[in-house]
Design a protein around this motif. Structure first.
Motif, PDB file in Angstrom:
ATOM      1  N   ARG A 213     -21.588  19.008 -13.903  1.00 29.15           N
ATOM      2  CA  ARG A 213     -21.675  19.777 -15.144  1.00 29.15           C
ATOM      3  C   ARG A 213     -22.263  20.706 -14.531  1.00 29.15           C
ATOM      4  O   ARG A 213     -21.067  21.843 -14.901  1.00 29.15           O
ATOM      5  CB  ARG A 213     -22.014  19.159 -16.276  1.00 29.15           C
ATOM      6  N   LEU A 214     -23.213  20.899 -14.736  1.00 29.22           N
ATOM      7  CA  LEU A 214     -24.583  22.412 -13.986  1.00 29.22           C
ATOM      8  C   LEU A 214     -23.460  23.717 -12.963  1.00 29.22           C
ATOM      9  O   LEU A 214     -23.737  24.475 -13.130  1.00 29.22           O
ATOM     10  CB  LEU A 214     -25.277  22.384 -13.811  1.00 29.22           C
ATOM     11  N   VAL A 215     -22.828  23.228 -11.839  1.00 25.26           N
ATOM     12  CA  VAL A 215     -22.261  23.541 -11.120  1.00 25.26           C
ATOM     13  C   VAL A 215     -20.305  23.562 -11.320  1.00 25.26           C
ATOM     14  O   VAL A 215     -20.205  24.374 -10.527  1.00 25.26           O
ATOM     15  CB  VAL A 215     -22.155  23.484  -9.805  1.00 25.26           C
ATOM     16  N   GLY A 216     -20.442  22.889 -12.495  1.00 23.29           N
ATOM     17  CA  GLY A 216     -18.798  22.888 -13.148  1.00 23.29           C
ATOM     18  C   GLY A 216     -17.603  22.665 -11.844  1.00 23.29           C
ATOM     19  O   GLY A 216     -16.875  22.869 -12.391  1.00 23.29           O
ATOM     20  N   ALA A 217     -18.217  20.956 -12.059  1.00 20.49           N
ATOM     21  CA  ALA A 217     -16.980  19.942 -11.995  1.00 20.49           C
ATOM     22  C   ALA A 217     -16.229  19.981 -12.852  1.00 20.49           C
ATOM     23  O   ALA A 217     -16.522  19.934 -13.399  1.00 20.49           O
ATOM     24  CB  ALA A 217     -18.652  19.149 -11.320  1.00 20.49           C
ATOM     25  N   SER A 218     -15.017  19.536 -12.659  1.00 20.28           N
ATOM     26  CA  SER A 218     -14.160  19.357 -13.576  1.00 20.28           C
ATOM     27  C   SER A 218     -14.521  18.403 -13.723  1.00 20.28           C
ATOM     28  O   SER A 218     -15.203  16.928 -13.365  1.00 20.28           O
ATOM     29  CB  SER A 218     -12.042  19.498 -13.229  1.00 20.28           C
TER      30      SER A 218
ATOM     31  N   GLU B  52     -24.767  25.056 -22.356  1.00 27.73           N
ATOM     32  CA  GLU B  52     -24.945  24.030 -23.018  1.00 27.73           C
ATOM     33  C   GLU B  52     -25.215  23.649 -24.556  1.00 27.73           C
ATOM     34  O   GLU B  52     -25.049  22.348 -25.204  1.00 27.73           O
ATOM     35  CB  GLU B  52     -26.261  23.610 -21.863  1.00 27.73           C
ATOM     36  N   PRO B  76     -16.251  24.373 -16.861  1.00 26.69           N
ATOM     37  CA  PRO B  76     -16.486  23.456 -16.014  1.00 26.69           C
ATOM     38  C   PRO B  76     -15.890  24.961 -15.182  1.00 26.69           C
ATOM     39  O   PRO B  76     -16.915  25.237 -14.249  1.00 26.69           O
ATOM     40  CB  PRO B  76     -15.362  22.517 -15.342  1.00 26.69           C
ATOM     41  N   ARG B  77     -14.389  25.972 -15.324  1.00 22.10           N
ATOM     42  CA  ARG B  77     -14.274  26.845 -14.350  1.00 22.10           C
ATOM     43  C   ARG B  77     -15.526  27.774 -15.027  1.00 22.10           C
ATOM     44  O   ARG B  77     -15.675  28.817 -13.754  1.00 22.10           O
ATOM     45  CB  ARG B  77     -12.918  27.656 -14.749  1.00 22.10           C
ATOM     46  N   ARG B  79     -18.633  27.818 -15.888  1.00 20.26           N
ATOM     47  CA  ARG B  79     -20.027  27.609 -15.121  1.00 20.26           C
ATOM     48  C   ARG B  79     -19.484  27.981 -13.841  1.00 20.26           C
ATOM     49  O   ARG B  79     -21.191  27.625 -12.840  1.00 20.26           O
ATOM     50  CB  ARG B  79     -19.952  25.790 -15.448  1.00 20.26           C
ATOM     51  N   ARG B  80     -18.514  27.568 -12.790  1.00 18.27           N
ATOM     52  CA  ARG B  80     -18.472  28.312 -11.300  1.00 18.27           C
ATOM     53  C   ARG B  80     -18.930  29.324 -10.784  1.00 18.27           C
ATOM     54  O   ARG B  80     -19.780  29.579  -9.949  1.00 18.27           O
ATOM     55  CB  ARG B  80     -17.557  27.525 -11.095  1.00 18.27           C
ATOM     56  N   ALA B  84     -27.297  27.990 -11.528  1.00 21.41           N
ATOM     57  CA  ALA B  84     -28.696  27.415 -12.732  1.00 21.41           C
ATOM     58  C   ALA B  84     -30.014  27.155 -11.660  1.00 21.41           C
ATOM     59  O   ALA B  84     -30.119  26.342 -11.514  1.00 21.41           O
ATOM     60  CB  ALA B  84     -28.643  27.246 -13.996  1.00 21.41           C
TER      61      ALA B  84
END
Lengths: 301, 267
Positions: A213-218, B52, B76-77, B79-80, B84
């Protein structure tokens, strides 16, 4: 997302939650086995119905000297009564064939049928009355024959085999209903167990999920390994159930009953194969739905 | 790059706001320390910037996007573009250093050719060349935090959010980590670092945003760490008559998470 990477995640997930995976496999297997059993029993009943209805007969027993039926008035049927019954039968459009079975033939058949039973010794020629065996062109029309001959002079009784068969099919229907009922309970169990397994798997993998979730996985990347895991496990369960049904059918039916000349009236492996896609399809739908609903509840972004 | 306009955050079941009417604007390429005692709202600030949490009031703009109105599907997009780093490293214990860093790229669908190139490159940048095959428990705390930083920046984010990244580390190691973050910042990444470690703040002399009880009390360039105006680190402990004294073994009791035992529901 690479297929290889997903496969790796699925494999490690299954390994880490092995006991739950096994229990889902077993519960799925038992539920699908019971369901398959019920459906096969129904198919067996249908097959037998077709087979027996072609051969169903109505027997018209004639009076003998010691008949107790009131219709006989203690006298054996006369030659004239016999002939009148036969000609009436032959005149009926519902009747396909008529055989006359004499007392001697009836006695022989009885001895043959019950050759291993001790009663044979007590039965003598003449105890079994002579009869007309009537083959109907439409087996459901037996009532016409029964009503016409029940009170006819010289007739002791009219017996319809359909009554016996009906009872037999009733029993098969109960077996089917019962196994489908059990299967329904087991499917509910399987569904709840799948939901619990996913919750537990999500808990075991909370670190990975957190990082994803942190790194932006869908969302689908996060959920896909869980769904695939459930699919693999559920498919294994159905596979085992189908295997057991096939094996059971082969061992019990096709080998055990082979001596009996019922072969044509029995279901075979083909019936298992034609059930297979339905069992697989049903379980896959259940697995995917359960996974998606559970994940939606427990894996919020 | 990161902009808080009159932002207020009140957590459910809490009466006191974690952040109250906060205004902060961080430009592209800046390095900003967010300082303040525990419970002053530093982490909440970062959690809002990472979406968050959602703000109760006000606007949070990060990388040109309004986080309050952003739909969950777009998170998600978003956060890419953000990296962190946390106090507890959050590495996967079963995976090697290489795998931990690669994981961040694999789960967002990067082609493996790019992963093979980016992972060693990034590990070298954070000073971990040759340690890619080790497992996290075979590394020191400072090295583990470098792995976490490598994972945070491997996708070349515009913004790096660090929540107490030196909180578990020795002073000397802490300084190394902050120098690494400084290097990443000089390469163009906006860095927002929450800390209550005075030494690292004083060593860097960058912009400092000071929070106290959810309110910005100071926002100064090239600043040092000033002691909090409230005398106590955790004032609730002194004010609360029911507060437990420092009894032996009290730390172990802290391990019992009330939420796991259903105490929350019972209330």
């Amino acid at each position: 997302m690479k297929p290889g990477f997903i496969a790796g995640e699925v494999w490690s997930g299954l390994r880490r939650n092995l006991s739950m995976a096994l229990s889902v496999i077993l519960v799925t297997m038992v539920s699908m086995f019971l369901l398959g059993l019920g459906l096969l029993a129904q198919r067996q009943a249908d097959t037998m119905k077709g087979y027996w209805y072609d051969r169903i007969q109505v027997s018209i027993y004639l009076c003998t000297d010691n008949s107790l039926q009131p219709n006989c008035q203690g006298q054996a049927a006369t030659e004239a009564q016999e002939q009148s019954i036969e000609s009436q039968l032959r005149a009926m459009p519902e009747v396909k064939e008529v055989f006359q079975e004499t007392e001697a033939e009836a006695f022989e058949r009885f001895k043959e049928q019950f050759r291993n039973s001790p009663i044979t010794g007590n039965v003598q020629l003449g105890d079994i009355p002579q009869s007309f065996r009537v083959q109907l062109s439409d087996p459901t029309k037996y009532a016409v024959v029964t009503s016409q001959f029940e009170r006819a002079p010289g007739v002791a009784s009219v017996q319809d085999q359909e009554k016996v068969l009906k009872r037999f099919f009733q029993i098969i229907n109960w077996i089917t209903a019962f196994s489908v009922f059990l299967a329904t309970l087991m499917v509910i169990c399987a569904t709840l167990l799948m939901a619990t397994t996913i919750r537990q798997a999500a808990f075991i993998r909370r670190r990975e999920i957190g990082i994803m979730r942190l790194v932006g996985a869908s969302n689908w990347t996060i959920r896909m390994p869980f769904i695939i895991e459930m699919l693999v496990v559920a498919a294994l369960g159905v596979g085992l159930a189908v295997g057991m049904l096939w094996l059971g059918l082969r061992l019990i039916f096709n080998l055990g009953f082979n001596q009996v000349i019922l072969n044509k009236a029995l279901i075979g492996a083909n019936d298992v194969w034609s059930l297979t896609p339905w069992l697989f399809g049903g379980v896959i739908v259940i697995a995917v739905l359960t996974s998606v609903v559970t994940l939606r509840r427990y894996l919020r972004v | 790059m990161i902009r808080f306009d009159n932002v207020t955050k009140v957590y459910p079941r809490s009466t006191r706001p974690a952040l109250a009417d906060v205004n902060v604007n961080v430009e592209r390429g800046e390095f900003v320390f967010v300082v303040g005692p525990s419970g002053s709202g530093k982490s909440t600030l970062l959690r809002l910037a990472l979406r968050e949490e959602r703000a109760t009031g006000g606007t949070v703009l990060v990388a040109g996007q309004d986080l309050n109105s952003m739909s969950s599907r777009k998170v998600p997009r978003f956060r890419r573009q953000i990296g962190a780093v946390f106090q507890d490293f959050r590495l996967l214990p079963g995976k090697t250093v290489d795998q931990n860093v690669a994981f961040a790229l694999q789960v967002i669908g990067k082609p493996s050719s790019a992963i093979r190139q980016l992972v060693p490159e990034t590990l070298e940048m954070v000073g971990l060349e040759g340690k890619g095959k080790r497992l996290p428990h075979q590394l020191s705390g400072g090295e583990q935090q470098r792995v976490a930083i490598a994972r945070a920046v491997v996708n070349k984010p515009q913004i790096l959010l660090c929540d107490e990244p030196t909180g578990n580390l020795d002073p000397k190691i802490s300084l190394d980590i902050v120098r690494l973050l400084d290097r990443i910042n000089r390469a163009g990444t906006t860095v927002l670092m929450a800390t209550h470690d005075a030494d690292t703040v004083n060593a860097m002399r960058r912009r400092v945003v000071q929070l106290e009880e959810g309110v910005v009390v100071r926002d100064a360039e090239h600043a040092t760490y000033l002691a909090a105006t409230t005398p106590s680190e955790s004032p609730t402990l002194l004010e609360d008559p029911d507060a437990v004294e420092d009894v032996e073994g009290i730390d172990d009791i802290g391990d019992l998470d009330p939420e796991r035992f259903g105490a929350e529901e019972g209330r």
